[in-house]
Scaffold this active site. Structure first.
Site, mmCIF file in Angstrom:
data_model
loop_
_atom_site.group_PDB
_atom_site.id
_atom_site.type_symbol
_atom_site.label_atom_id
_atom_site.label_comp_id
_atom_site.label_asym_id
_atom_site.label_seq_id
_atom_site.Cartn_x
_atom_site.Cartn_y
_atom_site.Cartn_z
ATOM 1 N N ASP A 31 -9.694 15.820 62.839
ATOM 2 C CA ASP A 31 -8.598 14.846 62.764
ATOM 3 C C ASP A 31 -8.279 14.566 61.304
ATOM 4 O OD1 ASP A 31 -6.663 13.097 63.526
ATOM 5 O OD2 ASP A 31 -8.005 11.505 64.176
ATOM 6 N N ARG B 254 -3.748 9.703 57.026
ATOM 7 C CA ARG B 254 -4.111 8.361 57.528
ATOM 8 C C ARG B 254 -5.635 8.177 57.581
ATOM 9 N NH1 ARG B 254 -2.149 11.371 61.626
ATOM 10 N NH2 ARG B 254 -3.757 12.148 63.040
ATOM 11 N N ASN B 255 -6.363 9.305 57.626
ATOM 12 C CA ASN B 255 -7.823 9.239 57.668
ATOM 13 C C ASN B 255 -8.471 9.513 56.314
ATOM 14 O OD1 ASN B 255 -8.020 8.525 60.354
ATOM 15 N ND2 ASN B 255 -7.999 10.649 61.060
ATOM 16 N N ASP C 214 -13.435 8.528 58.995
ATOM 17 C CA ASP C 214 -13.201 8.672 60.418
ATOM 18 C C ASP C 214 -13.669 9.990 60.964
ATOM 19 O OD1 ASP C 214 -12.492 7.104 62.406
ATOM 20 O OD2 ASP C 214 -10.521 6.665 61.597
#
Length: 458
Positions: free
Chosen positions: A311, A315-316, A329
């Site tokens: 992922d 955003r991570n 994350d």
């Protein structure tokens, strides 16, 4: 026998108190976590930093042991006293020989979905039905709990309206207490030393708070639901193995009203918002390249540990006080690569083979990294602007690739393109990508390439 060659960054747990340090020595107490900074000229002595006070000083290796990573172990349980669906008589036989305060929790066979707390007291077993009401659990309709972990914690300290406090969990066969394992290895933190501050985000599974743990600013991910907490235990286990300057660092966990995962606080938030709120006037291309390199180095380290992130997206990636980008994350991180949770896959970041056949690998992470580079050089724009998810799936499969973002250096765009090769084996690994980015950095600002220049002359 102390191991006498620890590398910088190794974490250690103090075996005893060292309360009267001589000048230059570090003050610490039993159980404190210390990070090795450097070796000293004296054999068996190290320069170390105290993880909570931040102070540095000399320590003697014989007084500390290396903080061990937890083994990923499916039998680790946050609820070793939970026996699932068993009958009342079965529970009674498990609580033999009778002992006051010996207990277990089972799922009711007569009322599926309800739980029963079974407690041994003065030679007999009492069964308390746990009622599920308004999303909370209760035995006596005066005391309400979010989850079983909470309930057991409360009745272990307070008798309340049951016959005795819970003194000894009867462990289900084949489970190990996560609490015990975490505390043995120095990963269990003390709730008393944590001060929670404001809510800084809502995760999919619970809130994230800012806080202070023994004078260090931290982020705390709280997970209330038992089942989810159990799943996150695996993520946490993976995180205990990882130490790298470009990965968000786990400080430890707290078990109290569910699970709290405590990590270093990244004050400047995630990379997307960082770029969107500052824009071109504030962030120059050298800084963009630096972020790209940071993420690449973190991913190269994950690659070396044979871990797939699954992922990776801006955003991570979180930004520290001093503008270092760190990958966070590891929620979807798996050592194995088969998981059929298609609904959750971030389509615009996921490689075609992972979308179609669920084949996740370092090479599918590389595809996502290409998308992340596009996000960085477009200052946080949403990838595949104006396209629906279905369009993205179809068109990418047919060979469509995004155009270069405005003002993006051609050499960086060609890196994106090679990350988006249809065939996974044609994509470079993170090691190769980092070498290329290092060279880019050299061109832009000679002398400021990666701090870790490869000594192999490549």
């Amino acid at each position: 026998m102390a191991k006498m060659s620890w590398a910088a960054g190794t974490q250690c747990v103090a075996k005893g108190d060292h309360k009267k340090p001589k000048p230059g020595e570090l003050l610490y107490r039993k159980g404190d976590i210390l990070t090795i900074v450097d070796t000293t000229t004296k054999k068996g002595f190290y320069r170390a930093r105290h993880n909570t006070t931040g102070e540095e000083g000399i320590i003697n290796a014989t007084n500390v042991r290396e903080r061990e990573a937890l083994r990923v172990d499916p039998s680790l349980s946050l609820m070793p006293w939970f026996h699932g669906k068993i009958s009342g008589p079965e529970a009674v036989s498990k609580l033999q020989p009778a002992e006051d305060g010996l207990f277990l929790v089972r799922e009711s066979i007569r009322h599926p979905g309800d739980y029963v707390l079974c407690v041994s007291v003065s030679g007999e077993v009492i069964h308390y039905r746990v009622i599920y009401q308004d999303n909370k659990l209760t035995i006596d309709k005066t005391q309400y709990f979010y989850n079983l972990i909470d309930m057991i914690e409360f009745y272990s300290k307070n008798k309340g309206s049951i016959a005795t406090t819970l003194l000894k969990p009867k462990q289900k066969q084949g489970t190990k207490s996560a609490e015990l394992e975490l505390s043995k290895n120095g990963w269990l933190l003390d709730i008393e030393k944590l001060t929670l501050g404001e809510n800084i985000g809502e995760g999919e599974f619970g809130a994230v708070y800012e806080g202070v743990y023994m004078s260090q600013r931290v982020a705390v991910k709280t997970i209330k639901c038992d089942v989810t907490a159990q799943a996150f235990l695996q993520e946490t286990t993976v995180m205990t193995k990882l130490q790298h300057k470009n990965l968000v660092r786990l400080l430890g966990v707290i078990l109290h009203k569910g699970l709290h995962i405590v990590t270093e606080l990244m004050t400047k938030g995630n990379l997307v918002n960082f770029l969107r709120t500052r824009g071109r006037s504030v962030v120059n291309s050298v800084q963009l390249l630096r972020f790209s390199l940071d993420v690449c180095e973190g991913m190269e380290y994950l690659e070396s540990k044979k871990l797939v992130h699954r992922d990776l997206a801006a955003r991570n990636v979180l930004i520290s006080d001093d503008n270092v980008a760190k990958v966070s994350d590891f929620g979807l991180t798996k050592v194995d690569s088969k998981v059929s949770d298609k609904a959750k896959l971030p389509v615009k970041w996921t490689a075609p083979e992972a979308l179609k056949k669920e084949k996740f690998s370092t090479k599918s992470d590389v595809w996502s990294y290409g998308i992340l580079l596009w996000e960085i050089f477009s200052y946080g724009r949403q990838p595949y602007p104006k396209m629906s998810l279905q369009e993205v799936k179809d068109k990418v499969e047919q060979g469509y690739r995004m155009e270069a973002p405005e003002d993006c250096p051609p050499s960086v765009y060609s890196l994106m393109r090679v990350c988006w090769e249809q065939e996974p084996r044609k994509r470079p690994g993170f090691h190769k990508l980092r070498e290329k980015l290092d060279r880019e950095m050299e061109k832009l600002s000679p002398g400021s390439g990666s701090k870790y220049q490869d000594q192999t002359g490549s």
